[in-house]
Enzyme design. Structure first.
Site, mmCIF file in Angstrom:
data_model
loop_
_atom_site.group_PDB
_atom_site.id
_atom_site.type_symbol
_atom_site.label_atom_id
_atom_site.label_comp_id
_atom_site.label_asym_id
_atom_site.label_seq_id
_atom_site.Cartn_x
_atom_site.Cartn_y
_atom_site.Cartn_z
ATOM 1 N N ARG A 269 50.692 27.012 -99.221
ATOM 2 C CA ARG A 269 50.270 25.853 -98.741
ATOM 3 C C ARG A 269 50.488 25.609 -97.010
ATOM 4 O O ARG A 269 51.560 26.094 -96.462
ATOM 5 C CB ARG A 269 51.191 24.648 -99.290
ATOM 6 C CG ARG A 269 50.951 24.573 -100.716
ATOM 7 C CD ARG A 269 51.632 23.618 -101.379
ATOM 8 N NE ARG A 269 51.608 23.708 -102.674
ATOM 9 C CZ ARG A 269 52.175 22.780 -103.576
ATOM 10 N NH1 ARG A 269 52.789 21.903 -103.466
ATOM 11 N NH2 ARG A 269 51.938 22.918 -104.971
ATOM 12 N N ARG A 284 60.808 24.403 -98.122
ATOM 13 C CA ARG A 284 59.480 23.897 -97.925
ATOM 14 C C ARG A 284 58.669 24.996 -97.144
ATOM 15 O O ARG A 284 59.080 25.273 -95.933
ATOM 16 C CB ARG A 284 59.352 22.685 -97.267
ATOM 17 C CG ARG A 284 57.936 22.164 -97.288
ATOM 18 C CD ARG A 284 57.875 20.700 -96.477
ATOM 19 N NE ARG A 284 59.003 20.007 -96.935
ATOM 20 C CZ ARG A 284 58.339 19.051 -97.748
ATOM 21 N NH1 ARG A 284 57.344 18.907 -98.360
ATOM 22 N NH2 ARG A 284 59.307 17.850 -98.324
ATOM 23 N N GLU A 356 63.478 17.543 -105.571
ATOM 24 C CA GLU A 356 62.245 17.787 -106.613
ATOM 25 C C GLU A 356 62.374 19.433 -106.790
ATOM 26 O O GLU A 356 62.345 20.033 -105.648
ATOM 27 C CB GLU A 356 61.052 17.520 -106.087
ATOM 28 C CG GLU A 356 59.797 17.633 -106.848
ATOM 29 C CD GLU A 356 58.561 17.585 -106.214
ATOM 30 O OE1 GLU A 356 57.499 18.467 -106.655
ATOM 31 O OE2 GLU A 356 58.401 16.697 -105.261
ATOM 32 N N SER A 359 57.190 18.827 -110.895
ATOM 33 C CA SER A 359 56.404 17.640 -111.161
ATOM 34 C C SER A 359 55.474 17.727 -112.168
ATOM 35 O O SER A 359 54.763 18.950 -112.292
ATOM 36 C CB SER A 359 55.470 17.053 -109.924
ATOM 37 O OG SER A 359 56.103 16.623 -108.852
ATOM 38 N N ARG A 398 62.856 27.054 -105.143
ATOM 39 C CA ARG A 398 63.816 26.199 -105.250
ATOM 40 C C ARG A 398 65.021 26.152 -106.275
ATOM 41 O O ARG A 398 66.029 25.933 -106.237
ATOM 42 C CB ARG A 398 63.082 24.850 -105.210
ATOM 43 C CG ARG A 398 62.413 24.190 -104.168
ATOM 44 C CD ARG A 398 61.857 22.994 -104.185
ATOM 45 N NE ARG A 398 61.186 22.599 -102.942
ATOM 46 C CZ ARG A 398 60.633 21.510 -102.496
ATOM 47 N NH1 ARG A 398 60.936 20.335 -103.335
ATOM 48 N NH2 ARG A 398 60.169 21.270 -101.502
#
Length: 432
Positions: A269, A284, A356, A359, A398
């Protein structure tokens, strides 16, 4: 993509539902495009009918006294004019349909009725908390300080190799990263009935359009410089869900609970718009790993499937003994294609916050309509749209961060959870 029949029936209601998630649906533009498309279709049908009638006029003209050659010439001249008009009308219809498709492809999914109202993550509703965050008798370090003190995490070398937002892991930390992947896949395949799949890490434009990343989020993707429109995957959701594209599943193929796939892939990403956020460490990054959970189910199974899929991600956190909370996203925080989403947020001691880590989303028939992914309903014998779901089970980097921070000791060593020790050759801790 939304059902155009439902949009036609009450575009104002659609606009109201979309406004809850902060999206403005242009009702007048939709009505204008749809009316132009309908007019073009009707005119094309009229010209086609006229062509059919005209092609039968030769016999009539001959019966009225015209010779055969003159009759054929007159009819052919008429047919050529109609064909030219029909070509022009068909071209206009294609242009209007393309504009209508562009509008609908850029329109997000409708939020489910039970999704709470709100405009940002601050309005998300907490559903539950599991376990209690650890209390340390010392100031906890973040994962970067822990990894660097063990000489096992190296952002500087990664920056030299590539640039910012990349990391090099060494020795037991690299092994722990690999162990997490194997552990997650084993749990999902052995306990929850997922079929493991291996998929391409490069996808075409149609695949990204099918799951909703395109056309809206192109700036978030890494596009390859080739003569084709190819992209690095932002998540395994894209290639795995597109297994169902242009396919009709027989009811027997869905089994009792639908199709369940799990897949480990790297994800890429650009993190457009996130400059200045989480620049330190592995929270991130441009490249990270995930174990993805994807389900394709019958429409009447999808609500239950979301609860089950979310539970399949939660069990990983529970087995790793990581404190977390579960929240339901408000309408304004939903992802583009989702109609309902649960976020799982793991406790990070160095931040004194939940972050987070997964999801889990229900898309209804939104993705399936874009992909033409269907199943044959045995009650009717006709193909119908599937419902799709996916979630991270979990984001590996994470999870590694959470293990380091929650498992740290005062001397800088790291406790390895018992369930991971068999994957680490019996190693119970990481230390200098």
């Amino acid at each position: 993509m939304l059902d155009i029949k439902a949009v036609r029936q009450d575009p104002e209601e659609i606009a109201t539902a979309l406004a809850a998630r902060g999206f403005t649906f242009d009702v007048e533009l939709f009505r204008s495009l749809d009316a132009r498309r309908k007019k073009a279709d009707m005119e094309s049908q009229s010209l086609a009918a006229e062509r059919k009638r005209s092609s039968k006029q030769i016999g009539t003209l001959v019966g009225q006294g015209m010779n055969v050659d003159d009759a054929k010439a007159q009819v052919n001249e008429t047919l050529e004019k109609i064909a030219s008009q029909l070509d022009e009308q068909t071209a206009r219809a294609k242009v209007v349909q393309a504009e209508l498709d562009e509008l609908l492809l850029a329109t997000p999914n409708l939020p489910a009725k039970e999704v709470p109202l709100g405009s940002s993550e601050e309005d998300n509703h907490e559903v539950l908390r599991w376990s209690v965050p650890p209390v340390f008798e010392f100031e906890p370090k973040d994962h970067v300080a822990l990894g660097e003190s063990l000489s096992l995490l190296d952002s500087e070398t990664a920056g030299k190799i590539t640039g910012s937002r990349f990391t090099v892991l060494y020795g037991p930390l690299a092994r722990l990263h690999r162990a997490l992947i194997q552990f997650m896949l084993d749990v999902q395949t052995r306990q929850h009935g997922y079929e493991e799949v291996y998929v391409p890490y490069i996808v075409n434009r149609e695949s990204l359009q099918g799951t909703g990343q395109l056309p809206k989020f192109e700036e978030d993707l890494f596009k390859l410089r080739t003569d084709q429109e190819l992209y690095l995957i932002p998540t395994a959701e894209v290639p795995v869900t597109n297994i169902a594209r242009d396919r009709i599943f027989e009811d027997t193929e869905l089994g009792e609970f639908g199709v369940r796939y799990t897949c480990h892939t790297p994800c890429f990403r650009s993190e457009a718009g996130s400059y200045g956020k989480d620049t330190r460490g592995m929270i991130r990054q441009h490249q990270f790993e995930k174990v993805e959970l994807v389900q394709m189910v019958r429409p009447n199974q999808s609500e239950r499937a979301l609860e089950e899929l979310t539970g399949h991600a939660e069990i990983i956190l529970q087995m790793l003994e990581l404190p977390y909370r579960k929240v339901i996203l408000c309408a304004g925080d939903l992802g583009f294609s989702a109609k309902k989403t649960y976020d799982l947020e793991v406790w990070l001691p160095a931040q004194s916050a939940y972050r987070e880590i997964s999801s889990c989303s229900l898309y209804g028939d939104y993705q399936a309509r874009r992909m033409r992914a269907r199943w044959r309903n045995p009650a009717t014998g006709k193909p119908e749209l599937l419902h799709t779901l996916n979630g991270s089970g979990l984001a590996v980097g994470r999870t590694l961060v959470a293990l380091l921070e929650n498992g740290q000791r005062q001397d800088g060593s790291i406790t390895i959870p018992e369930v991971l020790q068999p994957y680490m050759g019996g190693l119970s801790e990481i230390r200098n």
